[in-house]
Design a protein around this motif. Structure first.
Motif, short mmCIF file in Angstrom:
data_model
loop_
_atom_site.label_atom_id
_atom_site.label_comp_id
_atom_site.label_asym_id
_atom_site.label_seq_id
_atom_site.Cartn_x
_atom_site.Cartn_y
_atom_site.Cartn_z
N GLY A 1 -1.49 -24.84 0.01
CA GLY A 1 -0.44 -25.36 -0.86
C GLY A 1 -0.61 -26.84 -1.13
N TRP A 2 -0.99 -27.57 -0.11
CA TRP A 2 -1.22 -29.00 -0.22
C TRP A 2 -2.37 -29.27 -1.18
N TRP A 3 -3.46 -28.54 -1.03
CA TRP A 3 -4.61 -28.73 -1.92
C TRP A 3 -4.28 -28.32 -3.35
N TYR A 4 -3.49 -27.26 -3.51
CA TYR A 4 -3.09 -26.84 -4.85
C TYR A 4 -2.25 -27.92 -5.51
N MET A 5 -1.32 -28.49 -4.75
CA MET A 5 -0.47 -29.55 -5.27
C MET A 5 -1.33 -30.75 -5.70
N LEU A 6 -2.28 -31.12 -4.87
CA LEU A 6 -3.14 -32.26 -5.20
C LEU A 6 -4.00 -32.00 -6.44
N SER A 7 -4.40 -30.76 -6.61
CA SER A 7 -5.25 -30.45 -7.77
C SER A 7 -4.48 -30.55 -9.09
N ASN A 8 -3.15 -30.51 -9.02
CA ASN A 8 -2.33 -30.61 -10.23
C ASN A 8 -1.75 -32.01 -10.44
N VAL A 9 -2.14 -32.97 -9.63
CA VAL A 9 -1.66 -34.34 -9.75
C VAL A 9 -2.79 -35.18 -10.34
N ASP A 10 -2.45 -36.06 -11.27
CA ASP A 10 -3.47 -36.87 -11.94
C ASP A 10 -4.14 -37.86 -11.00
N SER A 11 -3.36 -38.52 -10.17
CA SER A 11 -3.96 -39.49 -9.25
C SER A 11 -3.34 -39.34 -7.87
N TYR A 12 -4.19 -39.40 -6.88
CA TYR A 12 -3.72 -39.33 -5.50
C TYR A 12 -4.68 -40.12 -4.62
N ASP A 13 -4.19 -40.49 -3.47
CA ASP A 13 -5.00 -41.27 -2.52
C ASP A 13 -5.81 -40.30 -1.66
N PRO A 14 -7.13 -40.33 -1.75
CA PRO A 14 -7.96 -39.40 -0.95
C PRO A 14 -7.73 -39.54 0.56
N ALA A 15 -7.43 -40.75 1.02
CA ALA A 15 -7.20 -40.94 2.45
C ALA A 15 -5.97 -40.17 2.91
N VAL A 16 -4.92 -40.17 2.08
CA VAL A 16 -3.70 -39.42 2.40
C VAL A 16 -4.02 -37.93 2.41
N ALA A 17 -4.82 -37.48 1.44
CA ALA A 17 -5.19 -36.07 1.38
C ALA A 17 -5.95 -35.65 2.63
N VAL A 18 -6.85 -36.47 3.08
CA VAL A 18 -7.63 -36.15 4.28
C VAL A 18 -6.73 -36.11 5.52
N VAL A 19 -5.83 -37.07 5.64
CA VAL A 19 -4.93 -37.11 6.80
C VAL A 19 -4.05 -35.87 6.84
N PHE A 20 -3.39 -35.56 5.71
CA PHE A 20 -2.51 -34.39 5.70
C PHE A 20 -3.29 -33.09 5.88
N SER A 21 -4.45 -33.00 5.28
CA SER A 21 -5.29 -31.81 5.47
C SER A 21 -5.67 -31.66 6.94
N GLY A 22 -6.04 -32.76 7.55
CA GLY A 22 -6.38 -32.74 8.98
C GLY A 22 -5.20 -32.31 9.84
N LEU A 23 -4.02 -32.78 9.48
CA LEU A 23 -2.82 -32.37 10.23
C LEU A 23 -2.56 -30.87 10.10
N PHE A 24 -2.66 -30.34 8.88
CA PHE A 24 -2.45 -28.90 8.68
C PHE A 24 -3.48 -28.08 9.46
N VAL A 25 -4.75 -28.47 9.33
CA VAL A 25 -5.82 -27.73 10.02
C VAL A 25 -5.66 -27.87 11.52
N GLY A 26 -5.39 -29.09 12.00
CA GLY A 26 -5.23 -29.31 13.44
C GLY A 26 -4.08 -28.50 14.00
N ALA A 27 -2.94 -28.52 13.30
CA ALA A 27 -1.79 -27.73 13.78
C ALA A 27 -2.10 -26.25 13.74
#
Length: 176
Positions: free
Chosen positions: A79-105
């Motif tokens: 869901g997080w990746w889908y949301m990011l794919s529909n946003v024009d600009s996002y911070d890749p560092a934030v994407a990596v951190v949140f992705s890591g949190l989801f995967v880690g949890a």
């Protein structure tokens, strides 16, 4: 030091087994639970056969709530990746951190789910067994050799049967 120092002169060791934490010894008179720490301190508990009424095998299944939470974490990642794919600009560092949190949890809860099943042999009886039942459980899942634990339990059951037969013979009035 070793367990041998705690075996009485008139006792015979008939079986033993090891788990991650303890060495269990069955003699012809009692059960001993022993461990020695890396610092050299010893822990010893013993139980006479008079205190044991039975041994039970308990199997507790895995707790499915951990699997459900793990799946939701991984769904959240998509869901997080889908949301990011529909946003024009996002911070890749934030994407990596949140992705890591989801995967880690997700991985953490999957690990907890996988290790949440319990299987142990439990001594039954009164006295100290009833007061501290967790102390008298042989963690079968944490055994070095599961066959050795099964053989140990079988031997203890045989010893219990022999002890009960002796008690009954002593209680019978002699016939003349």
């Amino acid at each position: 030091m070793s367990i041998k120092q705690h075996i009485l002169d008139d006792e015979d060791v008939v079986a033993h087994c090891s788990t991650r934490s303890w060495v269990w010894v069955c003699t012809d008179q009692r059960i001993l639970k022993y461990r020695e720490s890396d610092r050299g301190t010893e822990s010893l508990h013993d139980l006479s056969f008079r205190e044991i009424s039975a041994i039970s095998l308990t199997n507790k299944p895995r707790k499915s709530i951990y699997l459900v939470v793990s799946i939701f974490c991984l769904i959240g990642l998509f869901g997080w990746w889908y949301m990011l794919s529909n946003v024009d600009s996002y911070d890749p560092a934030v994407a990596v951190v949140f992705s890591g949190l989801f995967v880690g949890a997700g991985v953490l809860f999957l690990y907890i789910w996988y290790n949440s099943s319990k299987s142990y042999f439990e001594f039954r009886g009164g006295g100290v067994i009833q007061q501290e039942p967790e102390m008298w459980r042989i963690n079968w899942m944490g055994a070095d050799d599961k066959d050795q634990v099964q053989d140990f339990v079988k031997t203890v059951r045989e010893q219990l049967s022999d002890q009960n037969n002796l008690r009954h013979e002593r209680q019978r009035p002699s016939q003349v």
